[in-house]
Write an enzyme that holds these catalytic residues in place. Structure first.
Site, PDB file in Angstrom:
ATOM      1  N   LEU A  78      27.717  11.062 -34.546  1.00 15.32           N
ATOM      2  CA  LEU A  78      27.758  10.618 -35.658  1.00 15.32           C
ATOM      3  C   LEU A  78      28.205  12.301 -36.077  1.00 15.32           C
ATOM      4  CD1 LEU A  78      25.715   8.304 -36.401  1.00 15.32           C
ATOM      5  CD2 LEU A  78      27.063   8.142 -35.151  1.00 15.32           C
ATOM      6  N   ASN A  79      29.498  12.856 -36.394  1.00 16.94           N
ATOM      7  CA  ASN A  79      29.575  14.199 -36.544  1.00 16.94           C
ATOM      8  C   ASN A  79      30.640  14.413 -38.217  1.00 16.94           C
ATOM      9  OD1 ASN A  79      29.658  16.538 -35.884  1.00 16.94           O
ATOM     10  ND2 ASN A  79      32.100  16.749 -35.835  1.00 16.94           N
ATOM     11  N   GLY A  85      29.046  14.963 -41.030  1.00 20.38           N
ATOM     12  CA  GLY A  85      28.027  15.991 -41.577  1.00 20.38           C
ATOM     13  C   GLY A  85      28.914  16.953 -41.755  1.00 20.38           C
ATOM     14  N   GLN A  89      35.724   7.705 -39.775  1.00 24.05           N
ATOM     15  CA  GLN A  89      34.106   7.234 -41.189  1.00 24.05           C
ATOM     16  C   GLN A  89      35.369   7.099 -41.801  1.00 24.05           C
ATOM     17  OE1 GLN A  89      30.904   9.807 -41.646  1.00 24.05           O
ATOM     18  NE2 GLN A  89      29.717   8.274 -42.482  1.00 24.05           N
ATOM     19  N   GLY A 130      27.413   5.770 -45.451  1.00 21.60           N
ATOM     20  CA  GLY A 130      26.530   6.150 -44.711  1.00 21.60           C
ATOM     21  C   GLY A 130      26.051   5.697 -43.189  1.00 21.60           C
ATOM     22  N   HIS A 131      25.368   5.825 -42.445  1.00 17.29           N
ATOM     23  CA  HIS A 131      25.556   5.652 -41.106  1.00 17.29           C
ATOM     24  C   HIS A 131      26.058   4.178 -40.293  1.00 17.29           C
ATOM     25  CE1 HIS A 131      23.623  10.191 -39.676  1.00 17.29           C
ATOM     26  NE2 HIS A 131      24.511   9.815 -40.499  1.00 17.29           N
ATOM     27  N   ASN A 145      23.573  11.544 -33.215  1.00 18.40           N
ATOM     28  CA  ASN A 145      23.888  12.568 -34.728  1.00 18.40           C
ATOM     29  C   ASN A 145      23.930  14.230 -33.615  1.00 18.40           C
ATOM     30  OD1 ASN A 145      23.030  10.985 -36.545  1.00 18.40           O
ATOM     31  ND2 ASN A 145      21.201  12.120 -37.159  1.00 18.40           N
ATOM     32  N   LYS A 186      17.990  20.286 -40.130  1.00 20.28           N
ATOM     33  CA  LYS A 186      18.355  19.979 -41.602  1.00 20.28           C
ATOM     34  C   LYS A 186      18.767  21.330 -42.288  1.00 20.28           C
ATOM     35  CE  LYS A 186      18.911  14.915 -40.684  1.00 20.28           C
ATOM     36  NZ  LYS A 186      20.320  15.346 -39.783  1.00 20.28           N
TER      37      LYS A 186
END
Length: 458
Positions: free
Chosen positions: A75-76, A78, A154, A182-183, A211, A360
């Site tokens: 998941l990329n 961000g 996404q 959201g994911h 992630n 984070k």
């Protein structure tokens, strides 16, 4: 035009697939009907008796066979906005001038070369991360596997005015009118892009999801063999909770049907917070590393007409996060891990903390760039100490990556540190070493720790 129709039309005008609009519509109805998404303590039981990664032992052929049927998805989407970034967080240099992205690619190549398999690597990018990510991946000429893409996109959806539930209008910055769903959009995006069917047709059976900013979630053939051997349609990786993890999502068992469900912090009622935070009762948190059987996902999506029955997460904030006086908006979200409740026979496995190394904040970044962590021959980040030091940097001066890099241009030696707390505007020279518990107090003016300094605390 009513509020929902306006939101649907906005999504269609943006070229979003009908399946994404259908998913948004289902969540909108939950929101309009007053669904809070709360999961009461009275309706769940603690998760117990979880299998452990420590018990995994497979021969080379079993590992190879499982790896040959697995695809790795990162998941990329961000941007690292909490660190003031405007590009994909995965492009941040972490170790030896290698970025998250570089290390992920090296991890996949290690499995390929060790086992002789074509392990595909795919990224779920957002509109904001796709171009930079694909430009970086272009350096790796042999990365693609056959006709499979390197990424899929996404979806996005309108932010809603908190009072009217209409799509918010923000001409000062139209990009702020949109948000990611959201994911859990992973399932919709995989399906609507055609990538899910493409993977199944190419002979792949299992997917490993994590992630991109979690370098601990390496593609592990033993984990691949474990999941293949379970025969489960879906699995979640969990870790033992510590006091630092009480704000994260945790798995529980639904009393009504015995299924595993994910309960996020936003889904805990105020009166249940004490019980939910009890580490002796709810022992495991969800790492956001998960596995699923591609054919099982295909069958469930077909059964549900493309709209999985997932709980709503109602996320309210200012339309402009930098302006506390800007209008309140609602983002309709759902957690990727919540899909565990959809699959009968879904399971979980307890993994070592080494598989959970998310970045984070710049506190996390300082730690991973230090001598506390090293990169092994399999390109996994591993701690060199049993307990890593606690880092707390003054967000005023270190919160943004540009300010952090300006003040910490070199790796800080933290191997013998217990904790480092920095209050105020400090900068660090080359070869600085921290021992014990060190606190740098705010002295009201910029201060510098000279190169070669050893900071000793209690």
């Amino acid at each position: 035009m009513n509020a929902l129709a306006a939101a649907q039309e906005k999504m269609r005008s943006d070229g979003l697939p009908e399946q994404a609009i259908d998913v948004f519509t289902a969540f909108y109805h939950q929101l309009h009907e007053g669904a809070s998404g709360l999961i009461p303590e009275s309706e769940v039981e603690p998760l117990k008796d979880v299998a452990s990664i420590e018990s995994l032992d497979f021969d080379a052929e079993t590992l190879r066979r499982a790896a040959a049927e697995t695809v790795v998805i990162k998941l990329n989407g961000g941007l690292g906005t909490t660190m003031g970034m405007t590009q994909a967080k995965s492009l941040l240099p972490i170790k030896h001038r290698l970025s998250f992205l570089d290390l992920i690619v090296d991890q996949v190549w290690h499995v390929r070369s060790t086992l002789g398999v074509d392990l595909p690597l795919l990224f779920m990018n957002s509109f904001r991360t796709r171009d930079d990510t694909l430009a970086t991946l272009a350096r790796y000429k042999e990365l693609r596997v056959g006709d499979l893409p390197l990424d899929f996109l996404q979806n996005r959806e309108p932010r809603l005015d908190a009072e009217t539930l209409e799509p918010v209008d923000w001409p000062d910055d139209p990009a702020l009118e949109w948000c990611p769903p959201g994911h859990a959009d992973l399932y919709t995006a995989l399906d609507s892009s055609g990538v899910l069917d493409q993977l199944i047709e190419a002979g792949y059976r299992y997917a490993s999801i994590s992630n991109a900013d979690n370098l601990g979630a390496v593609p592990d053939p033993a984990m691949m063999a474990w999941f293949a051997q379970t025969g489960a349609p879906y699995a979640a990786e969990v870790c033992r909770r510590t006091p630092a993890d009480v704000k994260g999502g945790h798995l529980v068992v639904r009393r009504s049907d015995g299924r595993l469900i994910l309960r996020e912090t936003a889904q805990i009622a105020e009166e249940d917070r004490e019980a939910a935070a009890d580490l002796s009762v709810h022992r495991y948190f969800h790492t956001n590393n998960l596995w699923f059987d591609l054919a099982a996902l295909r069958a469930e999506l077909d059964r549900a007409n493309g709209v999985l029955d997932l709980p709503l997460i109602r996320n309210q904030k200012n339309v402009d996060p930098t302006d506390p006086d800007s209008p309140q908006v609602i983002q309709i979200e759902s957690a990727m891990g919540a899909a565990i409740s959809v699959f009968e026979g879904a399971t979980a496995i307890e993994v070592d903390r080494a598989r959970f190394l998310p970045v984070k904040t710049t506190d996390d970044l300082m730690l991973l760039r230090s001598d506390v962590y090293d990169v092994g021959p399999d390109y996994q980040m591993r701690a060199r100490v049993d307990e890593v030091p606690a880092i707390s940097l003054d967000k005023r001066y270190f919160g943004a990556i540009s300010e952090f890099d300006k003040r910490v241009p070199f790796s800080v030696g933290l191997l013998y540190a217990s904790s480092l707390t920095v209050r105020g505007d400090w900068s660090f020279g080359e070869g600085v070493v921290v021992r014990g518990d060190v606190v740098l107090e705010d002295e009201g003016r910029p201060r510098h720790v000279a190169s070669g300094t050893v900071l000793s605390g209690i």
